[in-house]
Design an enzyme around this catalytic site. Structure first.
Site, PDB file in Angstrom:
ATOM      1  N   LYS A  68       0.812  -1.218   0.000  1.00 50.00           N
ATOM      2  CA  LYS A  68       0.000   0.000   0.000  1.00 50.00           C
ATOM      3  C   LYS A  68       0.848   1.272   0.000  1.00 50.00           C
ATOM      4  O   LYS A  68       0.492   2.263  -0.638  1.00 50.00           O
ATOM      5  CB  LYS A  68      -0.963  -0.001   1.188  1.00 50.00           C
ATOM      6  CG  LYS A  68      -2.030  -1.087   1.090  1.00 50.00           C
ATOM      7  CD  LYS A  68      -3.019  -0.995   2.233  1.00 50.00           C
ATOM      8  CE  LYS A  68      -4.038  -2.119   2.156  1.00 50.00           C
ATOM      9  NZ  LYS A  68      -5.088  -2.002   3.191  1.00 50.00           N
ATOM     10  N   ASP A 104      -9.904   2.485   3.036  1.00 48.15           N
ATOM     11  CA  ASP A 104      -9.905   1.763   4.317  1.00 48.15           C
ATOM     12  C   ASP A 104     -10.624   2.539   5.415  1.00 48.15           C
ATOM     13  O   ASP A 104     -11.450   1.984   6.149  1.00 48.15           O
ATOM     14  CB  ASP A 104      -8.478   1.448   4.754  1.00 48.15           C
ATOM     15  CG  ASP A 104      -7.860   0.284   3.996  1.00 48.15           C
ATOM     16  OD1 ASP A 104      -8.624  -0.535   3.449  1.00 48.15           O
ATOM     17  OD2 ASP A 104      -6.623   0.193   3.947  1.00 48.15           O
TER      18      ASP A 104
END
Length: 288
Positions: A68, A104
């Site tokens: 990420k 997220d």
């Protein structure tokens, strides 16, 4: 020809994303394919470029651990919460450019406030861990206007660095954003305690004091697929508990919205995954 999507990571064979996004596509009538893409640890960028270059209909990637942060580096532009999170879990090809998004935090917030009916406004929030998972959720949680957010970590310098990174948003919380070592939590109580560490995957328990949960508190573990020591600890002290399945599905729905312009209904997928709970391998929530 259907548009192509995939989740990229290492390892990636465990990922539930193909099941989730295929369910979303069926429910919304979207013509897509969705697969898993294993990237060598030293060739993430090359794998991303190859996906979009080799597949004329390649439109997007979900990014899971450990890439990420690297994804944030390679995209052409950053959108929304990805800009300050410095982590990307969703890549979209638009006009020949790679857009980086982070869903997220929004996924966590939707799970807390809508699925679990636990509003964050005015709440005292404790987040355990100062890694990438916490980076992805701090800003959306601050935007929900809690009373305060404390980041606890075994290494205080890492938590302090995270707090400094988000300092321009700290006034969104009435009592601000701060970093503390675990031993400084004695005597403090919180309305929601979020475990953003991977401790539960190895059967470990963060060193929380016994009295950390306020009356009516929610204990939330981003790990899904197992009852972790943290959740057992919290339940024994009267806290309400939840794992990361809802976050997993909600962040996926946000990615689907970024790509397709439609947000699928998440409840049927969450219910299905909970029914399949015994067959799921335990994984860190927020990752796809």
């Amino acid at each position: 020809m259907p548009d192509k999507y995939a989740v990229i990571g290492n390892p990636v064979g465990h990922s539930l994303s193909p099941d989730i996004h295929r369910a979303f596509a069926r429910a919304t009538g979207q013509d897509i394919t969705y697969d898993r893409l294993l990237a060598p640890l030293d060739a993430f960028e090359a794998s991303v470029r190859k996906f979009f270059n080799d597949h004329e209909s390649g439109r997007g990637l979900n990014v899971t651990l450990p890439f990420k942060r690297e994804a944030w580096d390679i995209v052409d532009c950053h959108c929304g919460y990805a800009l300050d999170a410095e982590a990307v879990n969703t890549i979209k090809l638009t006009g020949g450019r790679l857009e980086g998004h982070n869903t997220d935090g929004v996924g966590l917030l939707r799970d807390l406030e809508q699925n679990l009916e636990f509003p964050i406004r005015g709440k005292r929030v404790l987040i355990m861990g100062a890694g990438g998972a916490t980076h992805g959720v701090v800003q959306p949680l601050l935007a929900a206007r809690p009373e305060s957010i404390i980041v606890a970590n075994r290494t205080l310098d890492k938590a302090a660095s995270l707090v400094s990174h988000f300092r321009r948003f700290r006034d969104l919380a009435a009592d601000g954003l701060a970093a503390l070592p675990y031993e400084r939590l004695a005597g403090a109580q919180f309305d929601v305690v979020i475990n953003a560490t991977s401790a539960g995957l190895t059967g470990e328990m963060p060193p929380l004091p016994q009295s950390v949960f306020a009356p009516g508190a929610l204990a939330y573990d981003m790990v899904y697929g197992k009852v972790t020591p943290f959740l057992k600890f919290a339940a024994a002290r009267g806290a309400r508990t939840a794992d990361g399945i809802g976050m997993l599905v909600e962040q996926a729905a946000e990615s689907f919205l970024v790509w397709r312009g439609v947000r699928p209904d998440t409840k049927p997928v969450i219910d299905w995954l909970r029914a399949e709970g015994g067959n799921m391998r335990a994984e860190g929530g927020g990752s796809t």
